[in-house]
Motif scaffolding. Structure first.
Motif, short mmCIF file in Angstrom:
data_model
loop_
_atom_site.label_atom_id
_atom_site.label_comp_id
_atom_site.label_asym_id
_atom_site.label_seq_id
_atom_site.Cartn_x
_atom_site.Cartn_y
_atom_site.Cartn_z
N ALA A 188 -0.96 11.44 46.10
CA ALA A 188 -0.81 12.80 46.63
C ALA A 188 -0.32 12.83 48.08
N VAL A 189 -0.27 11.67 48.73
CA VAL A 189 0.10 11.64 50.14
C VAL A 189 1.56 12.03 50.34
N GLY A 190 2.47 11.45 49.56
CA GLY A 190 3.89 11.79 49.67
C GLY A 190 4.15 13.27 49.44
N PRO A 191 3.60 13.83 48.37
CA PRO A 191 3.82 15.26 48.14
C PRO A 191 3.30 16.16 49.24
N ILE A 192 2.18 15.80 49.87
CA ILE A 192 1.67 16.69 50.93
C ILE A 192 2.58 16.64 52.15
N ARG A 193 3.19 15.49 52.41
CA ARG A 193 4.18 15.41 53.49
C ARG A 193 5.42 16.25 53.15
N THR A 194 5.84 16.18 51.89
CA THR A 194 7.01 16.96 51.46
C THR A 194 6.73 18.45 51.57
N GLU A 195 5.54 18.87 51.17
CA GLU A 195 5.16 20.28 51.32
C GLU A 195 5.31 20.73 52.76
N GLY A 196 4.82 19.91 53.68
CA GLY A 196 4.88 20.27 55.08
C GLY A 196 6.30 20.49 55.58
N LYS A 197 7.25 19.75 55.01
CA LYS A 197 8.65 19.88 55.41
C LYS A 197 9.34 21.05 54.71
N LEU A 198 9.08 21.20 53.42
CA LEU A 198 9.88 22.14 52.63
C LEU A 198 9.31 23.55 52.56
N LEU A 199 8.00 23.70 52.48
CA LEU A 199 7.44 25.04 52.27
C LEU A 199 7.87 26.05 53.33
N PRO A 200 7.95 25.67 54.63
CA PRO A 200 8.43 26.67 55.59
C PRO A 200 9.85 27.16 55.30
N LYS A 201 10.68 26.30 54.71
CA LYS A 201 12.06 26.67 54.42
C LYS A 201 12.18 27.63 53.22
N LEU A 202 11.11 27.73 52.43
CA LEU A 202 11.16 28.58 51.24
C LEU A 202 10.98 30.06 51.54
N GLU A 203 10.47 30.38 52.71
CA GLU A 203 10.06 31.77 52.98
C GLU A 203 11.13 32.81 52.66
N PRO A 204 12.41 32.60 53.00
CA PRO A 204 13.41 33.63 52.68
C PRO A 204 13.61 33.85 51.18
N TYR A 205 13.15 32.90 50.38
CA TYR A 205 13.33 32.99 48.93
C TYR A 205 12.10 33.51 48.20
N MET A 206 11.00 33.63 48.88
CA MET A 206 9.74 33.96 48.22
C MET A 206 9.56 35.47 48.05
N THR A 207 9.27 35.88 46.83
CA THR A 207 9.00 37.28 46.53
C THR A 207 7.53 37.51 46.16
N ILE A 208 6.76 36.43 46.10
CA ILE A 208 5.32 36.48 45.88
C ILE A 208 4.69 35.64 46.98
N PRO A 209 3.58 36.10 47.58
CA PRO A 209 2.94 35.31 48.64
C PRO A 209 2.63 33.88 48.22
N TYR A 210 2.76 32.97 49.17
CA TYR A 210 2.47 31.57 48.94
C TYR A 210 1.88 31.00 50.23
N PRO A 211 1.18 29.87 50.16
CA PRO A 211 0.55 29.33 51.37
C PRO A 211 1.55 28.63 52.28
N LYS A 212 1.71 29.14 53.49
CA LYS A 212 2.64 28.55 54.45
C LYS A 212 1.89 27.56 55.34
N PRO A 213 2.39 26.34 55.51
CA PRO A 213 1.71 25.34 56.36
C PRO A 213 1.71 25.77 57.83
N LEU A 214 0.54 25.66 58.44
CA LEU A 214 0.38 26.01 59.85
C LEU A 214 -0.23 24.87 60.66
N PHE A 215 -1.02 24.01 60.00
CA PHE A 215 -1.73 22.93 60.68
C PHE A 215 -1.42 21.61 59.96
#
Length: 304
Positions: A62-89
């Protein structure tokens, strides 16, 4: 089910350890209470106050995926039409805990467990529009952020069918004769071996434990993005079968657009496959509510 299951933890994080790790790296959160919300195959989840949610990997995989989430999830915001958890910490590994971890804005809602078919149908257009936009995200950008491409070989139906038959043998005693009969009939009709590859960015694990609904039962959040990958859209479109009743699927696919019969065939298979895995873990955990919901998802997926 016995020992050495794929969901068994390598690292256990309790509330005390989570408190220690968060306080040391994010002292601004030290006054907020810490409450464990639950765990999945890969992560243990904690609520921090009423505002944040932290996920700690339970396994090396699960370590690799959590690093990937940290990189990619902020970039998804313009595409999201349903709330999702945005990384902050962005927590780092330490002597106390050997893996990185992430803190997100908390997305409120309840799991869609025990919803009526009428309430499920209310989310058809909203869920389809969300997936249409997600699947429009640039694949190359996702790959540059470390997202894997079709690492689960989604289009190989024959191989997935063999795996599913093995999983079903492990849960057979927990299925009624009617449930077993419906599944066996479906498996015997499934003759396609493979479908043509299509590559889009996927949530990758869109089932009832990763979806939230509001007080009206309408989808209000999509969580746990640890299985982000590039692959066949049927992986996410499986929700049309496991989550939605048959009479809502027409508007779902009309809103999504472009899903051919091969895609729908694979989506239905994954809509059975994923809940069977959830059922296996629920039986191992002794969680009757999750087991019952997983079985209802399977039966819904096989209802026309």
């Amino acid at each position: 089910m016995g020992a050495a299951n794929v969901w068994d933890a390598e690292w256990e994080v309790d509330e005390e350890l989570a408190r220690t790790l968060i306080d040391r790296q994010f002292p601004q959160l030290s006054a907020k209470p810490v409450k464990r919300l639950g765990w999945g195959w890969d992560n243990t989840v904690f609520l921090i106050g009423d505002e944040y949610m932290f996920r700690f990997p339970r396994r090396t995989v699960a370590v690799g995926p959590i690093r990937t989430e940290g990189k990619l999830l902020p970039k998804l915001e313009p595409y999201m039409t349903i709330p999702y958890p945005k990384p902050l910490f962005y927590g780092e590994a330490s002597d106390e805990y050997p893996a990185p971890f992430l803190g997100y804005a908390y997305v409120p809602g309840d799991f869609p467990i025990g919803l009526t078919e009428e309430r499920r149908a209310l989310s058809a257009e909203k869920l389809a529009a969300f997936l249409r936009r997600l699947h429009e995200f640039p694949v190359q950008t996702a790959l540059e952020c470390g997202v894997q491409q079709d690492h689960r070989n989604l289009t190989d139906i024959a191989a997935r069918k063999v795996k599913l038959e093995g999983f079903l043998s492990k849960v057979a005693e927990h299925l009624s004769l009617e449930e077993s009969g419906v599944i066996e009939a479906y498996m015997s009709r499934l003759q396609t071996d493979r479908v043509e590859a299509v590559n889009v960015l996927l949530h990758g694990d869109l089932h009832f434990k990763n979806m939230l609904v509001d007080e009206n039962g309408i989808v209000s959040g999509i969580i746990d993005w640890g299985d982000l990958n590039v692959g066949h859209p049927a992986c996410d479109l499986s929700a049309a079968y496991s989550f939605l009743p048959p009479d809502a699927r027409g508007v779902f696919f009309e809103t999504y657009g472009g899903a051919n019969e091969e895609t729908k065939l694979l989506a239905r298979l994954i809509a059975v496959y994923i809940p069977v895995l959830i059922l296996m873990q629920a039986i191992d955990d002794g969680n009757e509510a999750i087991a019952a919901e997983a079985k209802s998802n399977i039966m819904r997926a096989l209802t026309d």
